[in-house]
Enzyme design. Structure first.
Site, PDB file in Angstrom:
ATOM      1  CG  HIS A  83       7.452  30.254  27.191  1.00  0.00           C
ATOM      2  ND1 HIS A  83       6.706  29.147  26.872  1.00  0.00           N
ATOM      3  CD2 HIS A  83       8.699  29.787  27.462  1.00  0.00           C
ATOM      4  CE1 HIS A  83       7.458  28.067  26.960  1.00  0.00           C
ATOM      5  NE2 HIS A  83       8.681  28.421  27.302  1.00  0.00           N
ATOM      6  CD  GLU A 127       9.490  24.914  25.569  1.00  0.00           C
ATOM      7  OE1 GLU A 127       9.797  26.052  25.972  1.00  0.00           O
ATOM      8  OE2 GLU A 127       8.904  24.068  26.269  1.00  0.00           O
ATOM      9  CG  HIS A 175      13.822  28.019  26.103  1.00  0.00           C
ATOM     10  ND1 HIS A 175      14.151  27.646  27.380  1.00  0.00           N
ATOM     11  CD2 HIS A 175      12.468  27.956  26.039  1.00  0.00           C
ATOM     12  CE1 HIS A 175      13.048  27.370  28.056  1.00  0.00           C
ATOM     13  NE2 HIS A 175      12.003  27.553  27.268  1.00  0.00           N
TER      14      HIS A 175
HETATM   15 CO    CO Z   1      10.040  26.933  27.759  1.00  0.00          CO
END
Ligand code: CO
Length: 134
Positions: free
Chosen positions: A7, A130, A79
């Protein structure tokens, strides 16, 4: 080590307004807001055919994303999240090469119920990364 893009997270000030825009203007499949108390954010998940977008907004007084709005008054991309097969292997690989994880050196359970770690933007060309176990 890297797998799929899981994502992209976009920090927004007004998650209701942002949800409306993605649902009604852009025609995306948008979830209801979900409070992630342990992460200090409220999240809306947007499902795209090939990945997800997460709209995130601060929750509570010490949200880890509050500072983001000092530099980015109107929000912005916060992010990106890549999948890895095994988070412990990823941690070992990175720490061996002297990369530091944000926080302690242990994965946390992320918004999708899977272990995640975060890496410093200063090590990755200005982007907060991430890593999430597949
Ligand atoms: Co995230």
């Amino acid at each position: 080590m890297l797998g799929r893009l899981n994502h992209i997270a976009i920090a927004v000030k007004d998650i209701k307004s942002a949800s409306y825009t993605y649902r009604e203007i852009l025609g995306a499949k948008v979830s209801e807001p979900s409070d992630q108390i342990e992460h200090g954010v409220t999240v809306v998940f947007i499902e795209l055919p090939n990945t997800k977008i997460e709209l995130i907004t601060p929750l509570g007084e010490n949200s880890p994303i509050s500072n983001f709005f000092i530099k980015n008054k109107n929000g912005g991309i916060h992010h990106i999240c890549y999948e890895v097969k095994n988070i412990e292997t990823a941690i070992i690989n990175l720490t061996k090469k002297k990369y530091k994880l944000i926080g302690d050196n242990n994965p946390k359970i992320g918004a999708h119920g899977k272990p995640v770690i975060f890496l410093y933007p200063s090590d990755f060309y200005g982007t907060l990364i991430e890593l999430q176990e597949e």
